[in-house]
Write a protein that holds these residues in place. Sequence first.
Motif, PDB file in Angstrom:
ATOM      1  N   ALA A 232       0.844  -1.199   0.000  1.00 10.72           N
ATOM      2  CA  ALA A 232       0.000   0.000   0.000  1.00 10.72           C
ATOM      3  C   ALA A 232       0.875   1.242   0.000  1.00 10.72           C
ATOM      4  CB  ALA A 232      -0.902  -0.012   1.229  1.00 10.72           C
ATOM      5  N   LYS A 233       0.270   2.350  -0.401  1.00  7.96           N
ATOM      6  CA  LYS A 233       0.952   3.653  -0.352  1.00  7.96           C
ATOM      7  C   LYS A 233       0.102   4.602   0.484  1.00  7.96           C
ATOM      8  CE  LYS A 233       4.237   3.913  -3.848  1.00  7.96           C
ATOM      9  NZ  LYS A 233       5.578   3.915  -3.322  1.00  7.96           N
ATOM     10  N   LYS A 234       0.786   5.464   1.215  1.00  9.13           N
ATOM     11  CA  LYS A 234       0.062   6.537   1.907  1.00  9.13           C
ATOM     12  C   LYS A 234       0.003   7.731   0.967  1.00  9.13           C
ATOM     13  CE  LYS A 234       0.145   9.052   6.283  1.00  9.13           C
ATOM     14  NZ  LYS A 234       0.468   8.862   7.707  1.00  9.13           N
ATOM     15  N   PRO A 235      -1.168   8.263   0.707  1.00  8.85           N
ATOM     16  CA  PRO A 235      -1.264   9.393  -0.216  1.00  8.85           C
ATOM     17  C   PRO A 235      -0.416  10.577   0.242  1.00  8.85           C
ATOM     18  CG  PRO A 235      -3.431   8.557   0.362  1.00  8.85           C
ATOM     19  CD  PRO A 235      -2.451   7.874   1.256  1.00  8.85           C
ATOM     20  N   LEU A 236       0.091  11.324  -0.724  1.00 10.73           N
ATOM     21  CA  LEU A 236       0.912  12.503  -0.396  1.00 10.73           C
ATOM     22  C   LEU A 236       0.054  13.606   0.233  1.00 10.73           C
ATOM     23  CD1 LEU A 236       3.236  12.693  -3.494  1.00 10.73           C
ATOM     24  CD2 LEU A 236       3.995  12.528  -1.114  1.00 10.73           C
TER      25      LEU A 236
END
Length: 236
Positions: A232-236
């Motif tokens: 997963a990625k954490k949104p900027l």
Amino acid sequence: MTPSSNVDPAEIAKFNEIASRWWDPSGEFKPLHQLNPCRLAFISDQVQGLFGKKVVDVGCGGGILAESMAKAGADVTGIDMADEALTVAKLHALESAVSVQYQQSTAEAFASANKNSFDLVTCMEMLEHVPEPASVVQACADLAKPGATLVFSTLNKTWKAYLMAIVGAEQLLKLVPKGTHEFEKFIRPSDLMRFIDDAGLQVVDATGLHYNPVNQSFRTGPGLDVNYFVVAKKPL
Ligand code: SAH
């Protein structure tokens, strides 16, 4: 749920009991040793190399993954609730002359003190040992910097995972102690992805982990039906 309550003391006792064998490549943690080269390569690819990355390994145990990430040049913190596993992890890091910071903490407590701090959050084979995995996923999201990568791995709730992890590894091969895994705590990818989504993260990849009994190693590939990664990625 309060931060300190998302711990199953029976689980922690289980891991403390076998702590001295973390680094025995043919002991109870043999599967994690066999798995490590494959997951290290997978994780490294997700972040275009580990060198210089600030990493937290949630539920690090004796440090098999944490140490290997530090050897690849990452600045690694490992947290776990099993103090004896951490003692072994610290000693082993000293012996290997690798620098890793180890701390006894829950994911939730560590997150409340270290928000938005890490380039990479790893949480491997741990979610199936806690009462509320969604709360750990939320804590991992809090620990990640905006734009950071998170890699989770766990066991799927399928008959095949039951056969491999419980009947095969615990009962037939006696590779790991009986009671290491409880089928009810295995996690469907759809549930893990919902926890990830609810924590405000974006799923970017899901990949299966497959064991080859001939060369006793793991590889990544399609098919999430036993052990799997979700990235997963954490949104900027
Ligand atoms: N991530 C490591 C170890 C997996 S074993 C690896 O893959 O090599 C699962 C680990 O989770 C054990 O070390 C256990 O002590 C830890 N654990 C279980 N419940 C926990 C909790 N609530 N908080 C922190 N660690 C926990």
